[in-house]
Structure formats: C-alpha cells, structure tokens
Design an enzyme around this catalytic site. Structure first.
Site, PDB file in Angstrom:
ATOM      1  N   HIS A 194     -42.662 -30.822 -14.462  1.00 40.25           N
ATOM      2  CA  HIS A 194     -42.107 -29.483 -14.706  1.00 40.25           C
ATOM      3  C   HIS A 194     -40.972 -29.267 -13.718  1.00 40.25           C
ATOM      4  O   HIS A 194     -41.176 -29.295 -12.505  1.00 40.25           O
ATOM      5  CB  HIS A 194     -43.175 -28.405 -14.527  1.00 40.25           C
ATOM      6  CG  HIS A 194     -42.667 -27.022 -14.792  1.00 40.25           C
ATOM      7  ND1 HIS A 194     -42.784 -26.414 -16.026  1.00 40.25           N
ATOM      8  CD2 HIS A 194     -42.034 -26.132 -13.989  1.00 40.25           C
ATOM      9  CE1 HIS A 194     -42.236 -25.209 -15.975  1.00 40.25           C
ATOM     10  NE2 HIS A 194     -41.785 -25.012 -14.746  1.00 40.25           N
ATOM     11  N   CYS A 195     -39.784 -29.037 -14.241  1.00 42.22           N
ATOM     12  CA  CYS A 195     -38.597 -28.906 -13.398  1.00 42.22           C
ATOM     13  C   CYS A 195     -38.184 -27.443 -13.335  1.00 42.22           C
ATOM     14  O   CYS A 195     -37.705 -26.884 -14.334  1.00 42.22           O
ATOM     15  CB  CYS A 195     -37.459 -29.762 -13.953  1.00 42.22           C
ATOM     16  SG  CYS A 195     -35.968 -29.710 -12.923  1.00 42.22           S
ATOM     17  N   PRO A 196     -38.344 -26.770 -12.195  1.00 43.98           N
ATOM     18  CA  PRO A 196     -37.908 -25.370 -12.111  1.00 43.98           C
ATOM     19  C   PRO A 196     -36.398 -25.216 -12.164  1.00 43.98           C
ATOM     20  O   PRO A 196     -35.899 -24.140 -12.526  1.00 43.98           O
ATOM     21  CB  PRO A 196     -38.475 -24.915 -10.754  1.00 43.98           C
ATOM     22  CG  PRO A 196     -38.626 -26.167  -9.959  1.00 43.98           C
ATOM     23  CD  PRO A 196     -38.948 -27.253 -10.936  1.00 43.98           C
TER      24      PRO A 196
END
Length: 433
Positions: A194-196
């Site tokens: 999960h890439c913010p």
C-alpha cells in the site's frame, strides 16, 4: 334511504378511489421510481469513489495530495524560471523533453491512484456458509456446533507448495500472491504494497503504472536537478554566484527539493526493477518467501527463469478486468421474513387480531388515576396495571373491562373451568378427611 340518496354516495366513493387524490397512500408507489443504486455506493472496503465510481482511491489521500503539490510546484517553477533561459542559451529541446516527462509522470500517477488495484470481491453470506459446509464435509466434522474454517490450504504451483490463507474478513481463500490490505480493508490480487504517496494499493492491475511512474519520476527529477545546476552555473559565470542566486531564487528551491528526493526515488526505482526482473512482489521480498536460486527448496515458482521474459510479463502482459464491477447496479434482493426472537413472539405473530396474545399486552403501563373505576376494583391498588390483573393479583373485572368481546367470552369460559376444577378438588380433600 330516499331514491335520490344514491347520487352523493356514488360521488363520495368516486372521490375516495380517484387516482388524482393526493393522499399519503401514494408515497409507496413514488418510492419505487427511485433510481437503482450502484455497487460502489455500498462497497464494504475503506475506499473513496469519484465520478460515479470511475475513480477509486484509498480513504487516506493526504500524502497523495502532497505528492501532487511537490511535482506540480517543482515542475512549474522549472518551466517558468529556468526553461526560458536554457532554451535561449542551450537548446529549445530542453522544455520539450521536460514537458514530455512531466505529462508522462502525471499520467502514470493518476492512472495508478485512480484505478482498481485488483480488489477481490467478498463472499456473500450464502457463499461463505457453503464454503464452511464444504470444509466441514472434507474434514469429516458433522457436529452441530460452530467450527471456524482452517486458515490455510495447500496447492502445487510449478512443483512448489503454496499455502492459500483464509481471510476471515472477506470470507474467501485468497488466491496465490494475494493479501489483505489493512488500510483499505480489501483482499488485493498479487498484492505488492500500500503506497500512501499514490493514495492507493499497488497490485496486479496497477503495478505496471506504478513502476512507470517512479521510473519516469526518477528521470524527471534528475533532469530538473541537472539543468537547474546548469542554469545557476551559466548565470554565475556572467554575474557571479551570489548574484545568480539572487536573480533566480526559484532555482534554489528546485535544487533543494530535487536533491533530497532524488535518492529515495532512484533507489525505489532500482528496487522495483530488481523485483520485476525476478518476478517478485514487495510483500514476498520482505517476508523472504522465495529464493532466486532455482535449485533451492523455496525457489520462486512464478519466475520464468529469464529476466527479459519476467519484465515482458510484468510490463507488457494483458491487464485483467476488474472483478468488483463497482459501477454495476445492485440487484434487488428477495425479501426474507424476519426471524422471530423467541417462541412467544413467533406465536403472537401468527395470531389474528381478534385472538390477541396475552404476552403482547404491556406490563408497565400504570392505570390512569381518573379511570380507576373502569380499570380496577375498589380493593385493587391505584397503580395496578392490566397485566397484573391477568396473573391473579386483582379480580377478573380488570381484564374483562379491557378485552374485546371475543376475548371476554373466552375469559368467562376459562373462569368457569377453573371454578369447576376447584370445586372438585375441595370435594376430594373433604372426603380424605
């Protein structure tokens, strides 16, 4: 009735069944005309949708807006303050190349952020129950108590044993390489991370665009940093270093931003280049799931054994369609009868209105003081409730005054039967003595 009396009665009946009447009974028919809802409106995961479900993002998008601001501000300052000077002094191709890189970066960023990463649909209650039933049959458990399904299942992929984990949130066995994202609360196919910074999960359907984004952003950052330094050097040769910084303060800000960001961006690009060449994901690499050497026991069963083939599959292979159909319409469910909470409620629900159940009468409604002569006898307390009268606390007059005629007649028969049994019991006791 007079002969002419039928006319007003017919008019009255016509006015009651008139379709032009604005009575409240028309509201249920109007509610049926409401447009059907789409699936994204009731999506169970923690996601945000825009443009009628066409855009799908995670709920935490603050860092994504920071990414947009950094790219837009740095590139805007470069095109506004550096490119005019460099186009004249060096070549007009510099702003053209910079513009191509900028639009490619923005396109891949938005494509990564606004797309479905490969979310797996959750099982319906019927599917989850059927899956648990199949597991119980396979394991030979026929007990009536609840038994949670096992957490793993084993399958063979290219000679390697792979465990499929059961997701208790989505109620499915996750396919190989899938994982549940704790931030988006979804199972994602070929989950990478999960890439913010992009405001979304990175999975099977948007990984190639994520890789193109960080790779093109690396080129853009190096490009801007190199030509900003070139701009400052050329100006310092004419007016001195300090005067060059005063003449173009925006170049200083661009150089600082690019200097501190280029290392992480270039390093991230190199890391994902390694992952693509070995056909791994970030999740698998962090866990150490596979070894790059084919001869070891835990070799990677998804690798084709060739760097070129692995890169072609990851970057040029077909994109699978979305499985959640977020813009589809919700099909109306068949109405199911509500399960009764207990036996009394179930019995009372099946009775007609004339055969009222005693348990449905309130047990905590005090009798109004002004109506004591109607609800109670002179010997009963003033706060006696009708329910207490049913349990023999007061005389039967309390209940017969409140009951409909059919129930009152039933009560009278019930009293006669009780009195008959009491008389017989008294006679038996008397004979015994």
């Amino acid at each position: 009735m007079p002969p002419g009396g039928g006319g007003p009665m017919k008019d009255c009946e016509y006015s009651q069944i008139s379709t032009h009447s604005s009575s409240p009974m028309e509201s249920p028919h109007k509610k049926k005309k409401i447009a059907a809802r789409r699936k994204w409106e009731v999506f169970p995961g923690r996601n945000k949708f825009f443009c009628n479900g066409r855009i799908m993002m995670a709920r935490q998008t603050g860092v994504f807006y920071l990414t947009l601001i950094l790219i837009l501000v740095t590139s805007g300052l470069f095109f506004a303050f550096d490119c005019p000077y460099l186009a004249v002094k060096i070549t007009p191709a510099i702003p053209v190349v910079g513009g191509i890189l900028f639009f490619f970066v923005m396109g891949t960023l938005l494509r990564t952020s606004f797309s479905d990463p490969g979310v797996l649909p959750r099982a319906t209650p019927d599917e989850a129950a059927d899956l648990e039933r199949q597991i119980d049959i396979a394991n030979g458990t026929g007990s009536g108590g609840y038994r949670p399904p096992p957490r793993t299942k084993e399958v063979i992929i290219n000679g390697q044993t792979v465990k499929l984990k059961y997701c208790f949130t989505c109620k499915i066995f996750r396919p190989p390489r899938a994982s549940h994202c704790s931030l988006c609360d979804n199972c994602v196919e070929r989950f990478d991370h999960h890439c913010p910074w992009v405001g979304n999960c990175v999975g099977k359907r948007n990984y190639r665009f994520f890789y193109m984004f960080i790779l093109s952003l690396s080129f853009l950052t190096v490009f801007i940093f190199a030509f900003v330094i070139t701009h400052v050097i050329l100006r310092s040769q004419q007016t001195g270093f300090l005067n060059a910084l005063k003449d173009s303060p925006a170049s200083v800000l661009e150089a600082v931003v690019c200097f501190f960001s280029v290392w992480s961006i270039v390093g991230l690009s190199g890391f994902h280049t390694y992952l693509i060449s070995s056909n791994q994901t970030t999740n698998e690499d962090i866990k150490g799931s596979w070894s790059n050497k084919r001869g070891k026991e835990n070799y990677n069963p998804y690798s084709y054994g060739n760097i070129f083939t692995n890169c072609c599959v990851a970057l040029c292979g077909p994109i699978s369609p979305s499985l959640i159909d977020r813009r589809g319409y919700i099909q109306p469910d068949t109405p199911q009868p509500a399960a009764p909470s207990n036996g009394i409620a179930a019995y009372g629900a099946t009775q007609s209105q004339s055969d009222m159940n005693i348990s449905n009468i309130p047990r905590s409604n005090p009798i109004p003081s002004g109506s004591r002569s109607r609800y109670s006898s002179p010997s009963a307390p003033a706060d006696q409730s009708p329910a207490f009268c049913l349990y023999g606390v007061a005389s039967s007059e309390h209940f017969t005054a409140l009951s409909p005629p059919i129930l009152r007649s039933s009560m009278e028969i019930f009293q006669q039967i009780i009195m008959f049994h009491c008389t017989i019991n008294i006679q038996r006791v008397g004979r015994s003595y």
